[in-house]
Design a protein around this motif. Structure first.
Motif, PDB file in Angstrom:
ATOM      1  N   TYR A 197       0.860  -1.181   0.000  1.00 42.99           N
ATOM      2  CA  TYR A 197       0.000   0.000   0.000  1.00 42.99           C
ATOM      3  C   TYR A 197       0.900   1.235   0.000  1.00 42.99           C
ATOM      4  CZ  TYR A 197      -3.266   3.627   1.012  1.00 42.99           C
ATOM      5  OH  TYR A 197      -3.987   4.791   0.922  1.00 42.99           O
ATOM      6  N   HIS A 198       0.799   2.045  -1.050  1.00 42.24           N
ATOM      7  CA  HIS A 198       1.692   3.186  -1.242  1.00 42.24           C
ATOM      8  C   HIS A 198       0.869   4.467  -1.233  1.00 42.24           C
ATOM      9  CE1 HIS A 198       4.994   0.425  -2.425  1.00 42.24           C
ATOM     10  NE2 HIS A 198       3.959  -0.325  -2.761  1.00 42.24           N
ATOM     11  N   SER A 199       1.072   5.297  -0.227  1.00 40.32           N
ATOM     12  CA  SER A 199       0.204   6.458  -0.060  1.00 40.32           C
ATOM     13  C   SER A 199       0.645   7.649  -0.911  1.00 40.32           C
ATOM     14  CB  SER A 199       0.159   6.869   1.412  1.00 40.32           C
ATOM     15  OG  SER A 199       1.468   7.059   1.893  1.00 40.32           O
ATOM     16  N   VAL A 200       1.905   7.671  -1.334  1.00 45.10           N
ATOM     17  CA  VAL A 200       2.400   8.758  -2.201  1.00 45.10           C
ATOM     18  C   VAL A 200       3.333   8.153  -3.248  1.00 45.10           C
ATOM     19  CG1 VAL A 200       2.299  10.568  -0.412  1.00 45.10           C
ATOM     20  CG2 VAL A 200       4.393   9.225  -0.712  1.00 45.10           C
ATOM     21  N   LEU A 201       3.651   8.959  -4.271  1.00 46.47           N
ATOM     22  CA  LEU A 201       4.615   8.507  -5.280  1.00 46.47           C
ATOM     23  C   LEU A 201       6.011   8.551  -4.649  1.00 46.47           C
ATOM     24  CD1 LEU A 201       5.459   7.723  -8.186  1.00 46.47           C
ATOM     25  CD2 LEU A 201       5.616  10.162  -8.669  1.00 46.47           C
TER      26      LEU A 201
END
Ligand SMILES: *Cc1c(COP(=O)(O)O)cnc(C)c1O
Length: 370
Positions: A224-228
């Motif tokens: 799960y990646h909340s930002v680039l």
């Protein structure tokens, strides 16, 4: 027949401490990526060494600078003041964020960013200054910090070349909001490739780690990646070498300072060149002991370095000015930086140099220049 003369490199790492032992531990235990015990240990120990609360390791010094800039929110439309005379990574990191590097001249006393020139370059768009401690001599952080305060600018120190350099007992890399180091193979201490950010501000730590680790908070869900984000992590193997290097870094620095002392003694009263500066109250780590050829020296810089090379002595010319690179070209002139860039040479400065090596280099230079 004459014995062939020993080759003298510009800088070679000393890996004769616990480097192999700790590396072997990584291999034997299988912890070779960015997880493993050496990474947090190296971060903690290096932060302590630089007088800061937190250390965040990175894949190299360039990515450290990139993350430092990103974590302050700098991007398109912003300007960041950097020295015209530096290694290209300083300016490249600014370009990676979409911001514009604005170049400023050096001062002849320190070879580093001239605070008066910095002030002239400030506009409404200026967000930060990146002072560089060129070849190990501290930039005038006291003046630069005053300017930053007056204009509310962030300071990101590029201390890539200046491990252990100080201003009145305070280590460089502890003045700025965020401070960056490199551990490339020729730096004062090395991890092969590697970098470190140090700061006192926990908010920066959070943002920098998130961006470094692909935009994923390591304490939360997998994938799960909340930002680039980016993958700019240091490996446990690099950190293992770093921990071993840090155990001996004080010795490396005192050896560098001794090498500088020997060169300075050998070049004393020799009028055809200037040597690496050390301003009163400032402590250089003399990462690269350097000379600036005077215009009336008998050989040009290229002729001198060619002569040295034919004797097995390796040197480097100073960095090119940033505004001479095609992708960031400007027509500006920087008289001091230009003078240094055109006439400066880094002499062999590695910690394994012997006194005889240093005298051989200095005597040869003296004999051909006058
Ligand atoms: C070495 C260096 C860097 C970082 O270089 P890396 O090779 O990416 O570790 C940045 N700035 C300066 C001034 C340097 O000398």
């Amino acid at each position: 027949m004459n014995k062939p003369k020993k080759n003298i490199p510009v800088a070679a790492p000393d890996l004769t401490g616990n480097e192999l032992k700790y590396l072997t531990e990584c291999v034997k235990t299988g912890w070779i990526s960015s997880n493993g015990k050496f990474v947090p240990l190296f971060e903690k120990e290096f932060a302590k060494f630089s007088g800061k609360k937190f250390g965040i390791s990175t894949s190299n010094g360039t990515t450290a600078l990139h993350l430092a800039l990103l974590s302050t929110g700098i991007g398109k439309g912003d300007e960041v003041i950097v020295p015209a005379l530096t290694f290209v990574a300083t300016a490249n990191a600014v370009l990676y964020t979409g911001a514009k590097p604005i170049f400023a001249d050096s001062e002849i006393s320190s070879w580093c960013l001239d605070p008066k020139e910095v002030e002239k370059k400030i506009t409404k768009k200026t967000k930060a200054i990146i002072p560089v401690h060129l070849y190990g001599h501290p930039a005038d952080m006291l003046e630069i910090m005053k300017i930053a305060k007056r204009y509310k600018l962030k300071i990101i120190e590029d201390a890539a070349e200046a491990h252990g350099a100080k201003i009145k007992e305070k280590p460089v890399g502890s003045f700025g909001d965020i401070n960056c180091f490199s551990f490339f193979g020729n730096k004062t201490m090395t991890t092969g490739e590697g970098g470190m950010i140090v700061t006192d501000d926990e908010n920066y730590v959070k943002t920098i780690k998130l961006l470094r680790d692909g935009g994923r908070d390591r304490s939360l869900n997998f994938y799960y990646h909340s930002v680039l984000g980016y993958n700019y992590a240091m490996t446990n193997m690099q950190a293992a070498v770093g921990v071993a290097q840090l155990e001996r870094v004080d010795k490396f620095i005192s050896r560098k300072r001794e090498i500088a002392r020997l060169y300075k003694e050998a070049f004393k009263n020799f009028p055809y060149l200037d040597v690496s500066p050390e301003i009163n109250g400032f402590t250089s780590n003399y990462w690269m002991f350097s000379i600036i050829l005077k215009p009336y020296a008998k050989l040009t810089r290229d002729e001198l370095t060619k002569t040295l090379r034919s004797e097995g002595i390796e040197t480097r010319p100073f960095f090119h000015l940033m505004n001479r690179m095609p992708y960031m070209h400007t027509d500006e002139r920087f008289p001091v930086a230009e003078y240094l860039a055109n006439n400066g040479i880094n002499l062999p400065s590695g910690i394994s140099l012997t006194k005889d090596d240093i005298l051989r280099v200095a005597e040869l230079i003296k004999s051909v220049l006058k």
